[in-house]
Design a protein around this motif. Structure first.
Motif, PDB file in Angstrom:
ATOM      1  N   PHE A  30       2.790   6.044  -2.685  1.00 19.50           N
ATOM      2  CA  PHE A  30       3.867   6.977  -3.032  1.00 19.50           C
ATOM      3  C   PHE A  30       4.055   7.067  -4.544  1.00 19.50           C
ATOM      4  CE2 PHE A  30       5.348   6.140   1.431  1.00 19.50           C
ATOM      5  CZ  PHE A  30       5.116   7.429   1.880  1.00 19.50           C
ATOM      6  N   GLN A  31       3.798   5.974  -5.276  1.00 18.01           N
ATOM      7  CA  GLN A  31       3.826   6.051  -6.736  1.00 18.01           C
ATOM      8  C   GLN A  31       2.699   6.955  -7.247  1.00 18.01           C
ATOM      9  OE1 GLN A  31       5.771   4.343  -9.468  1.00 18.01           O
ATOM     10  NE2 GLN A  31       7.177   4.637  -7.746  1.00 18.01           N
ATOM     11  N   LEU A  32       1.527   6.797  -6.670  1.00 16.64           N
ATOM     12  CA  LEU A  32       0.380   7.636  -7.047  1.00 16.64           C
ATOM     13  C   LEU A  32       0.672   9.103  -6.741  1.00 16.64           C
ATOM     14  CD1 LEU A  32      -2.605   7.648  -8.027  1.00 16.64           C
ATOM     15  CD2 LEU A  32      -3.270   7.473  -5.617  1.00 16.64           C
ATOM     16  N   LEU A  33       1.264   9.350  -5.589  1.00 14.09           N
ATOM     17  CA  LEU A  33       1.594  10.717  -5.204  1.00 14.09           C
ATOM     18  C   LEU A  33       2.586  11.341  -6.179  1.00 14.09           C
ATOM     19  CD1 LEU A  33       1.365  13.024  -3.153  1.00 14.09           C
ATOM     20  CD2 LEU A  33       3.111  11.888  -1.781  1.00 14.09           C
ATOM     21  N   PHE A  34       3.602  10.552  -6.584  1.00 16.64           N
ATOM     22  CA  PHE A  34       4.618  11.085  -7.492  1.00 16.64           C
ATOM     23  C   PHE A  34       4.042  11.355  -8.883  1.00 16.64           C
ATOM     24  CE2 PHE A  34       7.712  10.339 -10.877  1.00 16.64           C
ATOM     25  CZ  PHE A  34       8.680  11.274 -10.557  1.00 16.64           C
ATOM     26  N   HIS A  35       3.314  10.398  -9.427  1.00 19.00           N
ATOM     27  CA  HIS A  35       2.886  10.484 -10.825  1.00 19.00           C
ATOM     28  C   HIS A  35       1.666  11.380 -11.049  1.00 19.00           C
ATOM     29  CE1 HIS A  35       5.729   7.601 -12.472  1.00 19.00           C
ATOM     30  NE2 HIS A  35       5.468   6.781 -11.471  1.00 19.00           N
ATOM     31  N   PHE A  36       0.811  11.533 -10.047  1.00 20.27           N
ATOM     32  CA  PHE A  36      -0.441  12.249 -10.268  1.00 20.27           C
ATOM     33  C   PHE A  36      -0.709  13.369  -9.262  1.00 20.27           C
ATOM     34  CE2 PHE A  36      -0.991   7.867 -11.833  1.00 20.27           C
ATOM     35  CZ  PHE A  36      -1.241   8.135 -13.170  1.00 20.27           C
ATOM     36  N   VAL A  37      -0.685  13.061  -7.987  1.00 25.80           N
ATOM     37  CA  VAL A  37      -1.157  14.008  -6.977  1.00 25.80           C
ATOM     38  C   VAL A  37      -0.227  15.207  -6.833  1.00 25.80           C
ATOM     39  CG1 VAL A  37      -1.808  14.304  -4.560  1.00 25.80           C
ATOM     40  CG2 VAL A  37      -2.321  12.146  -5.745  1.00 25.80           C
ATOM     41  N   SER A  38       1.073  14.973  -6.806  1.00 24.42           N
ATOM     42  CA  SER A  38       2.019  16.047  -6.533  1.00 24.42           C
ATOM     43  C   SER A  38       1.931  17.184  -7.545  1.00 24.42           C
ATOM     44  CB  SER A  38       3.452  15.500  -6.501  1.00 24.42           C
ATOM     45  OG  SER A  38       4.381  16.548  -6.318  1.00 24.42           O
ATOM     46  N   SER A  39       1.906  16.856  -8.829  1.00 27.47           N
ATOM     47  CA  SER A  39       1.844  17.909  -9.854  1.00 27.47           C
ATOM     48  C   SER A  39       0.562  18.722  -9.726  1.00 27.47           C
ATOM     49  CB  SER A  39       1.935  17.292 -11.251  1.00 27.47           C
ATOM     50  OG  SER A  39       3.202  16.715 -11.452  1.00 27.47           O
ATOM     51  N   TRP A  40      -0.550  18.028  -9.544  1.00 30.88           N
ATOM     52  CA  TRP A  40      -1.837  18.719  -9.419  1.00 30.88           C
ATOM     53  C   TRP A  40      -1.865  19.626  -8.194  1.00 30.88           C
ATOM     54  CZ3 TRP A  40      -5.474  18.176  -5.449  1.00 30.88           C
ATOM     55  CH2 TRP A  40      -6.681  18.857  -5.651  1.00 30.88           C
ATOM     56  N   LEU A  41      -1.435  19.100  -7.055  1.00 29.54           N
ATOM     57  CA  LEU A  41      -1.464  19.864  -5.811  1.00 29.54           C
ATOM     58  C   LEU A  41      -0.446  20.992  -5.829  1.00 29.54           C
ATOM     59  CD1 LEU A  41      -2.736  20.089  -3.009  1.00 29.54           C
ATOM     60  CD2 LEU A  41      -0.953  18.545  -2.169  1.00 29.54           C
ATOM     61  N   ALA A  68       7.392  -0.908   7.661  1.00 23.19           N
ATOM     62  CA  ALA A  68       6.779  -1.326   6.396  1.00 23.19           C
ATOM     63  C   ALA A  68       6.467  -0.117   5.510  1.00 23.19           C
ATOM     64  CB  ALA A  68       5.508  -2.126   6.664  1.00 23.19           C
ATOM     65  N   ILE A  69       5.977   0.965   6.110  1.00 27.87           N
ATOM     66  CA  ILE A  69       5.713   2.189   5.344  1.00 27.87           C
ATOM     67  C   ILE A  69       7.005   2.722   4.743  1.00 27.87           C
ATOM     68  CG2 ILE A  69       4.971   4.602   5.504  1.00 27.87           C
ATOM     69  CD1 ILE A  69       3.035   3.743   7.722  1.00 27.87           C
ATOM     70  N   ALA A  70       8.052   2.759   5.555  1.00 25.09           N
ATOM     71  CA  ALA A  70       9.349   3.239   5.073  1.00 25.09           C
ATOM     72  C   ALA A  70       9.893   2.343   3.968  1.00 25.09           C
ATOM     73  CB  ALA A  70      10.338   3.306   6.235  1.00 25.09           C
ATOM     74  N   SER A  71       9.697   1.039   4.092  1.00 26.47           N
ATOM     75  CA  SER A  71      10.175   0.108   3.067  1.00 26.47           C
ATOM     76  C   SER A  71       9.454   0.339   1.743  1.00 26.47           C
ATOM     77  CB  SER A  71       9.959  -1.336   3.529  1.00 26.47           C
ATOM     78  OG  SER A  71      10.687  -1.599   4.723  1.00 26.47           O
ATOM     79  N   ALA A 104       0.832  -1.200   0.000  1.00 26.62           N
ATOM     80  CA  ALA A 104       0.000   0.000   0.000  1.00 26.62           C
ATOM     81  C   ALA A 104       0.871   1.256   0.000  1.00 26.62           C
ATOM     82  CB  ALA A 104      -0.929  -0.006   1.208  1.00 26.62           C
ATOM     83  N   SER A 105       1.955   1.219   0.765  1.00 25.56           N
ATOM     84  CA  SER A 105       2.882   2.345   0.804  1.00 25.56           C
ATOM     85  C   SER A 105       3.516   2.566  -0.565  1.00 25.56           C
ATOM     86  CB  SER A 105       3.969   2.080   1.856  1.00 25.56           C
ATOM     87  OG  SER A 105       4.972   3.067   1.825  1.00 25.56           O
ATOM     88  N   LEU A 106       3.967   1.495  -1.187  1.00 28.71           N
ATOM     89  CA  LEU A 106       4.550   1.579  -2.525  1.00 28.71           C
ATOM     90  C   LEU A 106       3.558   2.186  -3.503  1.00 28.71           C
ATOM     91  CD1 LEU A 106       6.525   0.885  -4.824  1.00 28.71           C
ATOM     92  CD2 LEU A 106       5.661  -1.463  -4.755  1.00 28.71           C
TER      93      LEU A 106
END
Length: 278
Positions: free
Chosen positions: A34-45, A108-111, A29-31
């Motif tokens: 963070f992939q979703l955040l990088f590819h989609f959310v970050s640019s929009w926000l 696990a989140i950090a991993s 879930a963490s992986l």
């Protein structure tokens, strides 16, 4: 924590399996998050929060998004590791063998983040590739794998994750430079001082006491039960990470001193322009 009694009647083994499933699910879930955040959310926000983001070039936007993800990870993992280090009785009572679900979930989140960041680095190596980050991530992942596989050193892993509390300031420094803030701007100077202080407090200051603790438990029965592989991995991974922390601390300190020297130069020049020598 050593278990001398068998699993509780009526589902103890199932509880352990559930914990393992939760930990594995958290990594995945963490992986994904963070992939979703990088590819989609970050640019929009980022475009909503900072108008300057839209004016950045493609390469700068890639690193910007990477640092947004890093900041989010640092806030979450840093806060949880602080909670474990201060309040988790099971982990605190036995730093080598204490069993804490929160401690394992945080690792696990950090991993998941480290795997995600390695994927991003590999895909955009020409923009954000850095061999030191790859070494740092791989050393951390190996240590976290042992923690999650064997259930040992959970407190130690979370104590080491306190280092993430310095990352938001490090990333903010890059954001300010990307937005072309002057090195002598109030925001840059204050962030630089806070970054230097935070990096020293959470990454450098604990080094003597950490290795002092390591020496104090060496030779004990609890330490012997870790096994040679875990013992060597604990020492080796921490030494690699701390050598890198010291190198980064030197670089940060030099940068801070350069800014202070530049401020003194500007002050002296301003004094001369005003007809003063002090």
């Amino acid at each position: 924590m050593e278990r001398t009694d068998g699993p509780p009647q009526g589902g103890g083994a199932m509880a352990m399996d559930a914990d393992d499933a939760l930990v594995l699910g958290t990594v995945l879930a963490s992986l994904g998050a963070f992939q979703l955040l990088f590819h989609f959310v970050s640019s929009w926000l980022s475009a909503k929060v900072s108008p300057g983001f839209s004016r950045l070039g493609p390469a700068k936007k890639i690193e910007w998004n990477s640092r947004v993800v890093s900041t989010c990870h640092s806030v979450v993992v840093g806060a949880l590791s602080l909670s474990v280090s201060l309040f988790d009785e099971a982990a605190i009572a036995d730093p080598l063998w204490g069993d804490s679900l929160l401690a394992k979930v945080n690792v696990a989140i950090a991993s998941g983040y480290l795997i995600s960041d390695l994927l991003v680095i590999a895909r955009h190596w020409d923009v954000i590739g850095d061999k030191f980050f790859v070494i740092h991530h791989c050393a951390s992942l190996y240590a976290f794998f042992l923690v999650l596989r064997d259930g040992t050193l959970q407190y130690i892993a979370n104590f080491r994750l306190l280092a993430e509390l310095s990352s938001p300031c490090v990333n903010q420094r890059w954001f300010l430079e990307a937005l072309q803030y002057s090195k002598l701007s109030t925001a840059n100077v204050l962030n630089g001082l806070l970054m230097t202080l935070a990096f020293f407090v959470v990454r450098i200051l604990p080094i003597p006491s950490f290795y002092g603790f390591m020496l104090s438990v060496a030779g004990t029965e609890a330490y012997a039960r870790l096994g040679l592989l875990t013992q060597c991995s604990w020492v080796g991974s921490c030494v690699v990470l701390d050598v890198m922390n010291v190198i980064w601390m030197v670089k940060i300190s030099k940068g801070c001193l350069r800014v202070i020297a530049l401020m003194r130069h500007e002050k002296a020049a301003s004094g001369l322009r005003n007809g003063k020598l002090d």
